[in-house]
Design a protein around this motif. Structure first.
Motif, PDB file in Angstrom:
ATOM      1  N   PHE A  83       0.821  -1.213   0.000  1.00  0.00           N
ATOM      2  CA  PHE A  83       0.000   0.000   0.000  1.00  0.00           C
ATOM      3  C   PHE A  83       0.861   1.271   0.000  1.00  0.00           C
ATOM      4  CE2 PHE A  83      -1.815   3.151   3.052  1.00  0.00           C
ATOM      5  CZ  PHE A  83      -2.653   3.765   2.147  1.00  0.00           C
ATOM      6  N   VAL A  84       1.886   1.292   0.853  1.00  0.00           N
ATOM      7  CA  VAL A  84       2.747   2.483   0.936  1.00  0.00           C
ATOM      8  C   VAL A  84       3.498   2.678  -0.371  1.00  0.00           C
ATOM      9  CG1 VAL A  84       4.693   3.519   2.142  1.00  0.00           C
ATOM     10  CG2 VAL A  84       2.942   2.331   3.442  1.00  0.00           C
ATOM     11  N   GLN A  85       3.972   1.591  -0.979  1.00  0.00           N
ATOM     12  CA  GLN A  85       4.657   1.694  -2.271  1.00  0.00           C
ATOM     13  C   GLN A  85       3.731   2.281  -3.330  1.00  0.00           C
ATOM     14  OE1 GLN A  85       5.944  -2.330  -2.917  1.00  0.00           O
ATOM     15  NE2 GLN A  85       7.881  -2.055  -1.823  1.00  0.00           N
ATOM     16  N   ARG A  86       2.463   1.915  -3.261  1.00  0.00           N
ATOM     17  CA  ARG A  86       1.484   2.456  -4.204  1.00  0.00           C
ATOM     18  C   ARG A  86       1.315   3.962  -4.007  1.00  0.00           C
ATOM     19  NH1 ARG A  86      -0.153   0.440  -9.029  1.00  0.00           N
ATOM     20  NH2 ARG A  86      -2.299   0.992  -9.494  1.00  0.00           N
ATOM     21  N   ALA A  87       1.286   4.382  -2.762  1.00  0.00           N
ATOM     22  CA  ALA A  87       1.157   5.809  -2.470  1.00  0.00           C
ATOM     23  C   ALA A  87       2.369   6.590  -2.966  1.00  0.00           C
ATOM     24  CB  ALA A  87       0.968   6.017  -0.972  1.00  0.00           C
ATOM     25  N   VAL A  88       3.552   6.010  -2.811  1.00  0.00           N
ATOM     26  CA  VAL A  88       4.780   6.664  -3.290  1.00  0.00           C
ATOM     27  C   VAL A  88       4.771   6.739  -4.816  1.00  0.00           C
ATOM     28  CG1 VAL A  88       7.287   6.465  -3.425  1.00  0.00           C
ATOM     29  CG2 VAL A  88       6.125   6.042  -1.265  1.00  0.00           C
ATOM     30  N   GLN A  89       4.272   5.704  -5.478  1.00  0.00           N
ATOM     31  CA  GLN A  89       4.149   5.743  -6.939  1.00  0.00           C
ATOM     32  C   GLN A  89       3.235   6.880  -7.380  1.00  0.00           C
ATOM     33  OE1 GLN A  89       2.822   1.921  -8.351  1.00  0.00           O
ATOM     34  NE2 GLN A  89       4.587   0.832  -7.515  1.00  0.00           N
ATOM     35  N   PHE A  90       2.170   7.082  -6.646  1.00  0.00           N
ATOM     36  CA  PHE A  90       1.264   8.197  -6.941  1.00  0.00           C
ATOM     37  C   PHE A  90       2.008   9.524  -6.816  1.00  0.00           C
ATOM     38  CE2 PHE A  90      -1.695  11.525  -5.890  1.00  0.00           C
ATOM     39  CZ  PHE A  90      -2.823  11.246  -6.650  1.00  0.00           C
ATOM     40  N   LEU A  91       2.796   9.650  -5.767  1.00  0.00           N
ATOM     41  CA  LEU A  91       3.539  10.888  -5.522  1.00  0.00           C
ATOM     42  C   LEU A  91       4.539  11.177  -6.641  1.00  0.00           C
ATOM     43  CD1 LEU A  91       4.020  13.145  -3.455  1.00  0.00           C
ATOM     44  CD2 LEU A  91       5.674  11.665  -2.324  1.00  0.00           C
ATOM     45  N   SER A  92       5.041  10.130  -7.282  1.00  0.00           N
ATOM     46  CA  SER A  92       6.062  10.288  -8.325  1.00  0.00           C
ATOM     47  C   SER A  92       5.481  10.309  -9.730  1.00  0.00           C
ATOM     48  CB  SER A  92       7.087   9.144  -8.216  1.00  0.00           C
ATOM     49  OG  SER A  92       7.711   9.144  -6.949  1.00  0.00           O
ATOM     50  N   ASN A  93       4.176  10.220  -9.856  1.00  0.00           N
ATOM     51  CA  ASN A  93       3.523  10.179 -11.170  1.00  0.00           C
ATOM     52  C   ASN A  93       3.474  11.589 -11.762  1.00  0.00           C
ATOM     53  OD1 ASN A  93       1.864   9.863 -13.416  1.00  0.00           O
ATOM     54  ND2 ASN A  93       0.540   8.390 -12.401  1.00  0.00           N
ATOM     55  N   ALA A  94       4.229  11.816 -12.827  1.00  0.00           N
ATOM     56  CA  ALA A  94       4.318  13.156 -13.427  1.00  0.00           C
ATOM     57  C   ALA A  94       3.031  13.576 -14.120  1.00  0.00           C
ATOM     58  CB  ALA A  94       5.474  13.194 -14.425  1.00  0.00           C
ATOM     59  N   ILE A 131      11.291   7.746  -2.886  1.00  0.00           N
ATOM     60  CA  ILE A 131      10.809   9.037  -2.396  1.00  0.00           C
ATOM     61  C   ILE A 131      11.670  10.196  -2.886  1.00  0.00           C
ATOM     62  CG2 ILE A 131      10.587  10.418  -0.287  1.00  0.00           C
ATOM     63  CD1 ILE A 131       9.514   8.004   1.109  1.00  0.00           C
ATOM     64  N   LEU A 132      12.948   9.991  -3.034  1.00  0.00           N
ATOM     65  CA  LEU A 132      13.827  11.095  -3.412  1.00  0.00           C
ATOM     66  C   LEU A 132      13.418  11.698  -4.749  1.00  0.00           C
ATOM     67  CD1 LEU A 132      17.276   9.671  -2.274  1.00  0.00           C
ATOM     68  CD2 LEU A 132      15.964  11.527  -1.227  1.00  0.00           C
ATOM     69  N   PRO A 133      13.548  13.015  -4.888  1.00  0.00           N
ATOM     70  CA  PRO A 133      13.039  13.701  -6.094  1.00  0.00           C
ATOM     71  C   PRO A 133      13.917  13.482  -7.317  1.00  0.00           C
ATOM     72  CG  PRO A 133      14.162  15.252  -4.658  1.00  0.00           C
ATOM     73  CD  PRO A 133      14.110  13.956  -3.911  1.00  0.00           C
ATOM     74  N   LYS A 173       9.326  16.293  -1.448  1.00  0.00           N
ATOM     75  CA  LYS A 173       9.979  14.971  -1.400  1.00  0.00           C
ATOM     76  C   LYS A 173      11.236  15.018  -0.537  1.00  0.00           C
ATOM     77  CE  LYS A 173       8.514  12.739  -5.712  1.00  0.00           C
ATOM     78  NZ  LYS A 173       9.004  12.148  -6.978  1.00  0.00           N
ATOM     79  N   LEU A 174      11.972  16.108  -0.636  1.00  0.00           N
ATOM     80  CA  LEU A 174      13.155  16.251   0.217  1.00  0.00           C
ATOM     81  C   LEU A 174      12.751  16.376   1.686  1.00  0.00           C
ATOM     82  CD1 LEU A 174      15.380  18.593  -1.972  1.00  0.00           C
ATOM     83  CD2 LEU A 174      15.857  16.219  -1.364  1.00  0.00           C
ATOM     84  N   ASP A 175      11.601  17.020   1.926  1.00  0.00           N
ATOM     85  CA  ASP A 175      11.055  17.054   3.287  1.00  0.00           C
ATOM     86  C   ASP A 175      10.892  15.635   3.824  1.00  0.00           C
ATOM     87  OD1 ASP A 175      10.924  19.747   3.363  1.00  0.00           O
ATOM     88  OD2 ASP A 175       8.761  19.923   3.205  1.00  0.00           O
ATOM     89  N   LEU A 176      10.276  14.798   2.990  1.00  0.00           N
ATOM     90  CA  LEU A 176      10.069  13.406   3.380  1.00  0.00           C
ATOM     91  C   LEU A 176      11.407  12.709   3.645  1.00  0.00           C
ATOM     92  CD1 LEU A 176       7.238  12.337   0.918  1.00  0.00           C
ATOM     93  CD2 LEU A 176       7.104  12.238   3.396  1.00  0.00           C
ATOM     94  N   ALA A 177      12.361  12.975   2.764  1.00  0.00           N
ATOM     95  CA  ALA A 177      13.663  12.327   2.903  1.00  0.00           C
ATOM     96  C   ALA A 177      14.353  12.728   4.201  1.00  0.00           C
ATOM     97  CB  ALA A 177      14.538  12.673   1.703  1.00  0.00           C
ATOM     98  N   VAL A 178      14.296  14.006   4.524  1.00  0.00           N
ATOM     99  CA  VAL A 178      14.975  14.502   5.722  1.00  0.00           C
ATOM    100  C   VAL A 178      14.264  14.040   6.994  1.00  0.00           C
ATOM    101  CG1 VAL A 178      15.587  16.583   7.007  1.00  0.00           C
ATOM    102  CG2 VAL A 178      15.962  16.489   4.552  1.00  0.00           C
TER     103      VAL A 178
END
Length: 516
Positions: free
Chosen positions: A312-323, A357-359, A371-376
């Protein structure tokens, strides 16, 4: 006078009568519109009889439906709070009579819908009326209206009636409990899209089970525990078995109330959400993903397994990275991810998702920063606590363009990086960037000063603050006079900041100011 003459006179008077009637209501409507434009419409309702003039227009078939809706909206928005006390109950009675008149004549459902909304608003704004027989009559009328389960022509009106009942129940919790069995029956029968409204109404009423009204209209408190759970479990189970009838927005609202019920009733297991969670594991709906994150955060480890959670979390991250998804939508999901992954039990999952997650350079600057917020904040642990290499893109943009927007994003991440992962290497990295930007782009000084003030608020980073301030102070003093005068208003901010620091030597600065 013979019958023929009488008929001719009657026929000639009828158009005149209609014309005068049309002129009359047109004048009233024009008066309201004029008052709306100059902001004095509330003064019209100070006249006890004005609202009844408006209500009379609602009876007339010659008045256009859009005009009637406009009149009702004015009563709701501008009259509900300023009507004289002795006119409110009479006004509501008159409006309900108009509702019955239009319903009997198969009039416009749009007008009837606005009628219900206006009447409900009058009750809510004048809450003392909710203890009267008039309100009981109105509630009964609404319940009768929604009792026509699966009646397609009235579904829009029934949906509105459900929402009106929700507002009344929210204002006076427990007022609808005596109908809860009726609502359960209707919810099970309704198979159209209005079923969502029935579910929402029932879950709101069920949420107030501890505030039931008795026959004397006095609130009593019922004992929580087994009785409450016995009443609520069938309701919750039925709703969760029929979530396919709900829209994403409706599902989010109803699920939130169910979560509140589960917190209050430990006897109802969180596993009621499991079918929904499994069904939505692969969803890319921006309404569903936050809901799943919220449910999982509230009942972590009680609904789905670690493997299912990882999917589920991987799916959410894929959404975040979908251009292909809009920037604002991606930022919305990123904010939910931030709250979810920052919980202590989610750090391990965050580390495994670091690369995802990284941009990238193709992300808009806002998404890149988030995304950098998430990383930090979430993903960088132990040996991987330095994200300096991931800031290369933002750093190059800032050092090349000198853009304020880019630099603000960069220093936002630098501040998080310093506060989360402070080290000598990180401090040197910040000093290096600040030196280049300060020397090449004086217009960025306000951004750097804001960063310095933020760092100063944390005593643990006092050393970094002093090092940067010393660097800026000494750099300004070494500048040629021509460069100094060209950006005097920017450099002055540095001087003001350094003047507040007792460790800074001010003699050289005084000599420089004397020359100016």
């Amino acid at each position: 006078m013979d019958d023929q003459q009488t008929f001719e006179m009657s026929a000639s008077n009828t158009p005149t009568k209609h014309r005068k009637s049309a002129e009359h209501w047109s004048k009233i409507v024009d008066k309201v519109r004029t008052s709306l434009s100059n902001g004095s419409v509330y003064k019209l309702f100070e006249d006890d009889y004005f609202i009844f003039e408006l209500i009379k227009l609602l009876y007339q078939d010659t008045v256009d439906s859009n005009v009637k809706i406009e009149i009702l909206a004015v009563i709701e928005q501008h009259g509900s709070g300023v009507l004289p006390t002795n006119s409110i109950d009479q006004s509501i009675s008159a409006l309900l009579d108009v509702f019955r008149h239009i319903s009997a004549g198969h009039g416009s459902q749009s007008v009837n819908t606005q009628l219900l909304i206006t009447a409900t608003t009058l009750f809510i704004v004048n809450e003392e009326l909710m203890e009267t027989s008039l309100c009981s009559s109105f509630v009964s009328q609404l319940v009768d209206l929604i009792s026509k389960a699966n009646h397609i022509p009235s579904r829009r009106l029934r949906a509105c009636a459900c929402q009106c009942l929700v507002q009344l129940e929210t204002t006076r919790p427990g007022i609808l409990w005596k109908w809860h069995e009726v609502f359960v029956k209707l919810m099970k029968e309704e198979k159209t899209d209005v079923g969502q409204d029935y579910m929402y109404l029932l879950i709101i009423v069920a949420s107030h089970i501890n505030q039931i009204e008795n026959a004397g209209q006095e609130k009593v408190t019922v004992e929580k525990g087994a009785v409450e759970e016995k009443e609520l479990l069938p309701v919750v189970s039925h709703i969760m078995d029929n979530v396919f009838l709900l829209s994403p927005a409706g599902l989010s609202t109803i699920a939130y109330h169910i979560i509140q019920i589960l917190k209050r009733c430990p006897g109802i297991p969180p596993t009621v959400f499991k079918p929904l969670m499994l069904q939505c594991l692969s969803s890319l709906d921006p309404c569903i993903i936050p809901l799943m994150l919220f449910i999982q955060a509230e009942f972590h480890g009680e609904i789905i397994s670690e493997g299912e959670e990882r999917v589920f979390v991987q799916r959410a991250v894929q959404f975040l990275s979908n251009a292909n998804i809009g920037t604002n939508t991606r930022l919305f999901i990123a904010q939910w991810m931030m709250g979810y992954l920052s919980q202590n039990h989610q750090h391990n999952a965050a580390v495994t998702l670091k690369k995802a997650i990284l941009p990238t350079v193709f992300d808009p600057i806002e998404v890149h920063t988030r995304k950098l917020d998430l990383a930090v904040k979430c993903c960088i642990q132990g040996k991987d606590n330095d994200v300096s290499s991931e800031l290369h893109y933002l750093t190059q943009l800032a050092e090349t363009t000198g853009g304020v927007r880019i630099t603000s994003a960069l220093y936002h991440i630098l501040y998080l990086h310093v506060t989360q992962n402070s080290s000598e290497m990180v401090d040197n990295f910040v000093l290096s960037i600040t030196r280049k930007l300060f020397q090449n782009f004086p217009q960025l000084i306000p951004v750097i000063v804001d960063f310095l003030q933020a760092v100063k608020t944390s005593r643990s980073h006092e050393k970094l603050h002093n090092e940067i301030l010393t660097l800026l102070h000494e750099t300004v003093l070494s500048l040629p006079m021509k460069s100094l005068l060209a950006n005097y208003h920017n450099y002055l901010q540095v001087w003001l900041l350094s003047a507040q620091d007792p460790s800074m030597l001010q003699q050289v600065l005084f000599h420089l100011l004397e020359k100016l």
